[in-house]
Design a protein around this motif. Structure first.
Motif, short mmCIF file in Angstrom:
data_model
loop_
_atom_site.label_atom_id
_atom_site.label_comp_id
_atom_site.label_asym_id
_atom_site.label_seq_id
_atom_site.Cartn_x
_atom_site.Cartn_y
_atom_site.Cartn_z
N TYR A 135 38.45 39.53 53.01
CA TYR A 135 37.03 39.73 52.75
C TYR A 135 36.80 41.10 52.13
O TYR A 135 35.98 41.25 51.20
CB TYR A 135 36.24 39.60 54.06
N ASP A 136 37.52 42.11 52.60
CA ASP A 136 37.43 43.46 52.05
C ASP A 136 37.76 43.46 50.56
O ASP A 136 37.07 44.06 49.75
CB ASP A 136 38.36 44.40 52.81
N ARG A 137 38.84 42.77 50.19
CA ARG A 137 39.24 42.70 48.78
C ARG A 137 38.22 41.91 47.96
O ARG A 137 37.94 42.24 46.80
CB ARG A 137 40.63 42.05 48.65
N TYR A 138 37.67 40.87 48.57
CA TYR A 138 36.66 40.06 47.88
C TYR A 138 35.43 40.91 47.56
O TYR A 138 34.92 40.91 46.43
CB TYR A 138 36.27 38.87 48.75
N VAL A 139 34.95 41.68 48.52
CA VAL A 139 33.77 42.52 48.30
C VAL A 139 34.07 43.62 47.30
O VAL A 139 33.26 43.91 46.40
CB VAL A 139 33.29 43.14 49.64
N ALA A 140 35.26 44.24 47.38
CA ALA A 140 35.62 45.34 46.49
C ALA A 140 35.68 44.90 45.03
O ALA A 140 35.30 45.66 44.13
CB ALA A 140 36.97 45.92 46.91
N ILE A 141 36.13 43.69 44.78
CA ILE A 141 36.31 43.22 43.39
C ILE A 141 35.10 42.45 42.89
O ILE A 141 34.68 42.62 41.74
CB ILE A 141 37.58 42.35 43.30
N CYS A 142 34.52 41.62 43.73
CA CYS A 142 33.42 40.76 43.29
C CYS A 142 32.04 41.41 43.44
O CYS A 142 31.10 41.05 42.73
CB CYS A 142 33.44 39.44 44.05
N HIS A 143 31.92 42.36 44.38
CA HIS A 143 30.63 43.05 44.60
C HIS A 143 30.87 44.55 44.76
O HIS A 143 30.54 45.11 45.83
CB HIS A 143 29.92 42.48 45.83
N PRO A 144 31.42 45.21 43.75
CA PRO A 144 31.79 46.62 43.90
C PRO A 144 30.61 47.55 44.18
O PRO A 144 30.76 48.54 44.89
CB PRO A 144 32.44 46.95 42.55
N LEU A 145 29.43 47.23 43.64
CA LEU A 145 28.27 48.10 43.85
C LEU A 145 27.77 48.05 45.29
O LEU A 145 27.16 49.02 45.78
CB LEU A 145 27.14 47.70 42.89
N HIS A 146 28.01 46.93 45.97
CA HIS A 146 27.55 46.79 47.35
C HIS A 146 28.67 47.11 48.35
O HIS A 146 28.44 47.00 49.57
CB HIS A 146 27.06 45.36 47.60
N TYR A 147 29.82 47.50 47.85
CA TYR A 147 30.97 47.74 48.73
C TYR A 147 30.69 48.81 49.79
O TYR A 147 31.00 48.59 50.98
CB TYR A 147 32.20 48.11 47.90
N PRO A 148 30.13 49.97 49.43
CA PRO A 148 29.87 50.99 50.47
C PRO A 148 28.97 50.50 51.59
O PRO A 148 29.11 50.93 52.74
CB PRO A 148 29.21 52.13 49.69
#
Length: 335
Positions: A135-148
Motif C-alpha cells: 500500500y505504501d508503494r501504491y500511494v507513493a507512485i500513484c498518489h505522490p502529492l497525497h503521500y505525506p
C-alpha cells in the motif's frame, strides 16, 4: 511397517532412554532430518541459511536506524518486517538445531504452547505488514502529492500496531483453543516445530468445525493481504507504463516482480498449509513446504527489499566508506 513407523518407534525408544520423556507433559518432535548421512549436510545447509538470515536482518535494522536518510515510512515498515523475520526464524530453527545436536526430540507442553503462539503471532504480523508495504508503494507512485498525508508518521505507527495486535490476538485465540483439546493419541508431532495443523492430528475428537475456523482465519489474514498486494502492484505497473520511459518501465517491472515472487512464496506456502482439510495432509510434504515460510522467506526478504534499492545500497557504501576511513585513521595514529 513402513519407514515413518520405524523412525517414530526409534524416536520414542531414544526419548525413553534419555529419561527426558514424560508422556503427560512432553511432546516429541520428529524433526526435519531423518535419513542417514544426509542429515548432517542438511543441518549445515539450514544452519548456514539461518546465520545469513540473522545477519541480513540485523544489518538492515541497524542500517535503517543509523542512517537518517532512511527514516521514511517505507523503511520504517521494512525495519518492522526485518524485526518480525528475525524473531520468526529464531522461533523454530534454534530448537530444531538443539534437538538434532543433542539427539533429543522432546519439547515441554508449555514450550510447545509458547512456540505455537509466537509462530502464529509473527506469521500473522508478517502477512499484514507485507500488505501495508505494498500500500505504501501504491500511494507513493500513484498518489505522490497525497503521500505525506496518507503515509504520515501517525498512520505508519497505526499500521504497525494493527499488524502486531491482529497477529497476536489471532494467535492467542487459536493457541488457547488448541491446547485445551484432549491430546489422547500419540505425543509424537510429525513436524520440526509445534504448528497447529500438525497438533490437530494428535487430538482424539472431531476437529472439523475448528478447521473451518482455521480456514476463515487464513483467508482473512493471508488471502486478503495477498490480493491487496496483487492489486497494488498491478495499479503501480499501469501507472508506470503510462508515465515512464522504457528504462523506468523495465526497472519497475524488475522491482515489482522480485517483491511479488517473495510475497507469493510466503502467502502461497502458508495458504497451502492452513487452508487444506486434514484428509489431504501429508506430514513429509507439510514439513518441506514449511521450510519455505519459516526459513527461506526470512532469508530472502532483507535482500530482495533492500539490495535492489539504490538508497539502501548507497547507505551501505557510505557506512563502509566511513568505517574504512576510521580504520585508516586509527592505523595511522599508531605511528
Amino acid at each position: 511397517m513402513n519407514i515413518s513407523d520405524v523412525i517414530s518407534f526409534d524416536i520414542l525408544v531414544s526419548a525413553m532412554k534419555t529419561g527426558n520423556q514424560s508422556f503427560g507433559t512432553d511432546f516429541l518432535l520428529v524433526g526435519l532430518f531423518q535419513y542417514g548421512w544426509i542429515n548432517s549436510l542438511l543441518f549445515v545447509v539450514i544452519a548456514t541459511l539461518f546465520t545469513v538470515a540473522l545477519t541480513g536482518n540485523i544489518m538492515l535494522i541497524h542500517l535503517i536506524r543509523l542512517n537518517t536518510r532512511l527514516h521514511t515510512p517505507m523503511y520504517f515498515l521494512l525495519s518492522q518486517l526485518s524485526i518480525v523475520d528475525l524473531m520468526y526464524i529464531s522461533t523454530t530453527v534454534p530448537k530444531m538445531a538443539v534437538n538434532f545436536l543433542s539427539q533429543s526430540k522432546t519439547i515441554r507442553f508449555l514450550g510447545c504452547e509458547i512456540q505455537t503462539y509466537v509462530f502464529l503471532a509473527l506469521g500473522g504480523t508478517e502477512a499484514l505488514l507485507l500488505g501495508f508495504m505494498s500500500y505504501d508503494r501504491y500511494v507513493a507512485i500513484c498518489h505522490p502529492l497525497h503521500y505525506p498525508m496518507l503515509m504520515s508518521k501517525k498512520i505508519c505507527c497505526l499500521m504497525v500496531a494493527c499488524a502486531w495486535a491482529s497477529g497476536s490476538i489471532n494467535a492467542f485465540i487459536h493457541t488457547l483453543y488448541v491446547f485445551q483439546l484432549p491430546f489422547c493419541r500419540s505425543r509424537l508431532i510429525n513436524h520440526f516445530f509445534c504448528e497447529v495443523p500438525a497438533l490437530l492430528s494428535l487430538v482424539c475428537q472431531d476437529t472439523s468445525q475448528y478447521e473451518h475456523t482455521v480456514l476463515l482465519s487464513g483467508l482473512i489474514i493471508l488471502l486478503l493481504p495477498f490480493l491487496a498486494i496483487l492489486a497494488s502492484y498491478a495499479r503501480v505497473l499501469i501507472v508506470v507504463f503510462q508515465m515512464s520511459s522504457g528504462k523506468g518501465q523495465a526497472k519497475a517491472v524488475s522491482t515489482c516482480s522480485s517483491h511479488l515472487i517473495v510475497a507469493s512464496l510466503f502467502y502461497a506456502t502458508t495458504l497451502f498449509t492452513y487452508t487444506r482439510p486434514h484428509s489431504l495432509r501429508s506430514p513429509s510434504r507439510d514439513k518441506a513446504v514449511a521450510v519455505f515460510y519459516t526459513i527461506v522467506t526470512p532469508l530472502l526478504n532483507p535482500f530482495i527489499y533492500s539490495l535492489r534499492n539504490k538508497e539502501v545500497t548507497g547507505a551501505v557504501r557510505r557506512l563502509l566508506g566511513y568505517w574504512i576511513c576510521c580504520r585508516k585513521y586509527d592505523f595511522r595514529s599508531l605511528y
